[in-house]
Enzyme design. Structure first.
Site, PDB file in Angstrom:
ATOM      1  N   HIS A   1       2.503  -1.609  -7.820  1.00 56.72           N
ATOM      2  CA  HIS A   1       1.344  -2.533  -8.464  1.00 56.72           C
ATOM      3  C   HIS A   1       1.253  -2.593  -9.809  1.00 56.72           C
ATOM      4  CE1 HIS A   1      -0.182  -3.078  -4.138  1.00 56.72           C
ATOM      5  NE2 HIS A   1      -0.237  -1.751  -3.914  1.00 56.72           N
TER       6      HIS A   1
ATOM      7  N   GLU B   1      -1.681   3.892   5.417  1.00 55.53           N
ATOM      8  CA  GLU B   1      -2.263   2.844   4.895  1.00 55.53           C
ATOM      9  C   GLU B   1      -2.452   1.557   5.763  1.00 55.53           C
ATOM     10  OE1 GLU B   1      -1.447   1.826   0.594  1.00 55.53           O
ATOM     11  OE2 GLU B   1       0.633   1.847   1.145  1.00 55.53           O
TER      12      GLU B   1
ATOM     13  N   GLN C   1       2.947   7.028   2.103  1.00 56.41           N
ATOM     14  CA  GLN C   1       1.407   6.710   2.444  1.00 56.41           C
ATOM     15  C   GLN C   1       1.256   6.154   3.886  1.00 56.41           C
ATOM     16  OE1 GLN C   1       1.433   4.576  -1.988  1.00 56.41           O
ATOM     17  NE2 GLN C   1      -0.616   4.839  -1.013  1.00 56.41           N
TER      18      GLN C   1
ATOM     19  N   ASP D   1      -6.062  -0.076   1.425  1.00 62.93           N
ATOM     20  CA  ASP D   1      -5.200  -0.787   2.199  1.00 62.93           C
ATOM     21  C   ASP D   1      -5.618  -0.620   3.452  1.00 62.93           C
ATOM     22  OD1 ASP D   1      -3.884  -2.360   0.356  1.00 62.93           O
ATOM     23  OD2 ASP D   1      -2.256  -1.145   0.030  1.00 62.93           O
TER      24      ASP D   1
END
Length: 266
Positions: free
Chosen positions: A58, A162, A160, A188
């Site tokens: 990001h 999410e 991750q 998320d």
């Protein structure tokens, strides 16, 4: 073939601050950086954090900046971890060739995806990672032969959870040999489960999801971590989690100016 791994390694390297802290149970603290700046990386590395996660998912960190920031962070004996944008072999190879002490891979939804990450993170005989870069040894304080010998059992592979799909498959994901850290992306995850962010924190579905992920990680002998948005929350979270990521550079800058401007304009 059972892989050599970060949990059982006897290889001693004082530069691997995050790994050493996890193995010692000292609850190391990480933070995210999304701004492309070697100087900012150096400043953050001297604050007392144990690891800096360079957010190449990001953030606005380019490939060149990723290389330079990893080197700068490692030179100050802090562990650079890089969050890549997808579980793709070329991204994994390129990231580890910077000398990063580990990778973080977002939105892992199935065990097969986790297996792919591990496969391209490990040198043979455990994986398909190729060797050709002179840089990784520098960030580990090792010669290339030493790095090649130790990398499979000292690099941290973090995935991750999410999404709703990832949550459904969390036990199988956590069972994948070669996954070291399971990291919860609460925003998320909340968006996927609840349809909004941030979570209030007391929604039964959300709390149950967190508990399920932690339980799956513990059952399968993995370290577990999450994002914490304040020091107070981080301290609470460390009663449960092995390490946390305390905020991010962009949020820290925003919050400081907002708080100080409130005082100016009061």
């Amino acid at each position: 073939m059972t892989q050599a791994n970060a949990f059982t390694t006897t290889f001693q390297n004082p530069k691997l601050r995050l790994l050493n802290g996890l193995k010692a149970g000292s609850k190391p603290v990480m933070t995210f950086m999304g701004l492309s700046s070697v100087r900012t990386a150096q400043i953050v590395a001297q604050t007392g954090v144990d690891s800096i996660i360079l957010d190449c998912e990001h953030g606005n960190i380019s490939d060149d900046s990723m290389h330079n920031m990893v080197a700068a962070i490692a030179a100050l004996d802090i562990s650079p971890i890089v969050r890549i944008r997808a579980p793709l072999p070329d991204l994994i190879k390129r990231t580890l060739d910077t000398g990063a002490h580990g990778i973080m891979v977002p939105q892992i939804n199935t065990a097969a995806e986790a297996e792919l990450v591990v496969k391209y993170s490990k040198f043979p005989p455990y994986g398909l990672r190729g060797q050709g870069s002179p840089f990784p040894g520098l960030a580990h304080g090792l010669t290339i032969p030493q790095y090649m010998k130790s990398a499979n059992e000292t690099l941290l592979t973090c995935i991750q959870i999410e999404t709703k799909e990832g949550l459904e498959n969390v036990d199988a994901i956590c069972a994948v040999d070669g996954v070291d850290i399971v990291f919860i992306g609460p925003n998320d995850l909340a968006q996927s489960l609840l349809g909004y962010v941030p979570a209030k924190g007391d929604e039964p579905e959300f709390v149950g999801a967190l508990d399920k992920i932690v339980a799956a990680a513990r059952k399968n002998g993995k370290w577990v971590s999450r994002l914490s948005n304040s020091g107070k929350l981080a301290k609470e979270h460390l009663n449960i989690y092995d390490t946390v990521a305390l905020g991010a550079d962009m949020k820290a800058i925003t919050m400081w100016f907002q708080n100080e401007l409130q005082d100016v304009k009061a």
